[in-house]
Enzyme design. Sequence first.
Site, PDB file in Angstrom:
ATOM      1  CG  ASP A 349      44.930  34.736  38.284  1.00  0.00           C
ATOM      2  OD1 ASP A 349      44.435  34.612  37.155  1.00  0.00           O
ATOM      3  OD2 ASP A 349      45.838  34.010  38.712  1.00  0.00           O
ATOM      4  CB  THR A 350      44.635  41.613  38.938  1.00  0.00           C
ATOM      5  OG1 THR A 350      45.776  41.221  39.692  1.00  0.00           O
ATOM      6  CG2 THR A 350      44.245  43.028  39.321  1.00  0.00           C
ATOM      7  CB  VAL A 351      38.971  42.191  38.737  1.00  0.00           C
ATOM      8  CG1 VAL A 351      38.765  40.678  38.742  1.00  0.00           C
ATOM      9  CG2 VAL A 351      38.721  42.760  40.124  1.00  0.00           C
TER      10      VAL A 351
END
Length: 528
Positions: A349-351
């Site tokens: 989970d990354t932005v």
Amino acid sequence: MRDFQFPGRSPIRATEAMAATSHPLSTLAAIDMLRSGGNAMDAAVCAAAVQAVVEPQSTGIGGDCFVLYCPNGQGDVLAFNGSGRAPEAATVDWYLDNGFSELPKQGPHAVTVPGAVDAWCRLLDDHGRKGIAAALTPAIRYAENGYVVHDRVAFDWKDPETDLSLDEVAARIFLPGGKPPTAGDVHRQPELAETLRIIAKSGRAGFYEGAVAEDIVGRLRRLGGLHTLDDFAATKGDYKTPVGTSYRGYGIHQMPPNNQGLTALLMLNVLSGFELGALDPNGAERLHLEIEAGRLAYRDRDDLLCDQDHVAVPVQALLSAAHANRLRGVIDPERAMTELPRLELPGSDTVYISVVDRDRNAVSFINSNYYSFGSGVVGPKTGVVLQNRGTSFRLDPMHPNCIAPGKRPLHTIMPGMMTKDGRAVMPFGVMGGGYQPFGHVRLLTNMIDFGMDPQQAIDAARVFYNQDVVEAERGVRVDAVEGLRRRGHQVAEPRHPLGGGQAVLIDWEKGTLTGASDPRKDGLALGY
């Protein structure tokens, strides 16, 4: 041009400035920063800080970041490594002597010292106009007053693999009423708001020294971690020279190892020897070549990539034409390879944030806690969620990526930058843990080989080779799936969508910007 009778979205077009993120509040914060006189770096850090609040499963100030930056859109691309290091006490012998066969995915031993806050402060000091206090203002407001949980965030929050109840602090903050928030709920993080205020006032020292560091280190130590206050105080990101290749006349720039960005360059080098543009962009032959190039590149990744401050990586040899030719030579367009090692590539989970301002400063910015809610360990007084990048280390003393004091692990999050004729053409990125090299290559070949605009290129259905199975999104045509199976691939539908991406394309001749954001996430691109 897309067919307007089908669902989808148009790219966003503007002249002055553009920001693209995976969350509407983050994009809006970036645009507000740009319109108030900030530049692209100010906007990117501001957007990342907002997402550290409103996408807590994906990112946070307890995570890491990497940045590629092209000042004024011309000249050399700068790379900044904001990934954290293992504690000084983290020797491989300690783990082996204490019965570890691998680094855990949750808990204190999964945590390397977070590098994001140091990177934010340094980048703003070096390249911003507004400073850290201004960059954190919207994030503080959302943490204190609350934010509405968006749909993809809610989808990720309830992921059964993420058991926030294992940590009493995480459960108190992120399972209000004993359950994950749902889309439309309002969520608040007052402890995090106070921590952000301290950083806004004191800069990086507000995180790596004093009460905030004491809270985090104390929590880790009580759980059995090896971290010390000295480890936190010594944290410092650094500028690196990007690695790159040329693909059909475009320069493609990535972070060097300890980052996996080189994997995408290997894939592009292999694919450059095939006439992709003559193939059906959605057909089995194109997908098969992408898959096979990826399998070969990931083998090199897993065998060789690591922290170059500790172990030499043969970067030039890996990026050589001779190596690409060797890899390409073992690909059979009609048959899947059978002798390659099994790939086990976790998602994350990354932005990812792409920003270009009116001066054409171009920022490619990625920030992450790795797994959903990282290690699951949260500072009780600070509300800081700690990443779990330590799980990427090996415990084989002979492996280049073996854990060692002060060493950085192999890192999945990878910003990208495309250039041509000495000018930035597109800061871009595709999130998704191990998927990211596939995602970068898919985006770039969609645009360069098949003439898609950035939004079409991001929207297009994706495949990924993982655990001996080709994961094919539901959008992949039935005949393409059958064509992959005829070539010997096992094909299955992924449990989650594959990744999520953003990009901003610069047209220097027309003076325009074209932005795109992935429909697999909640976000959007905006410009003016």
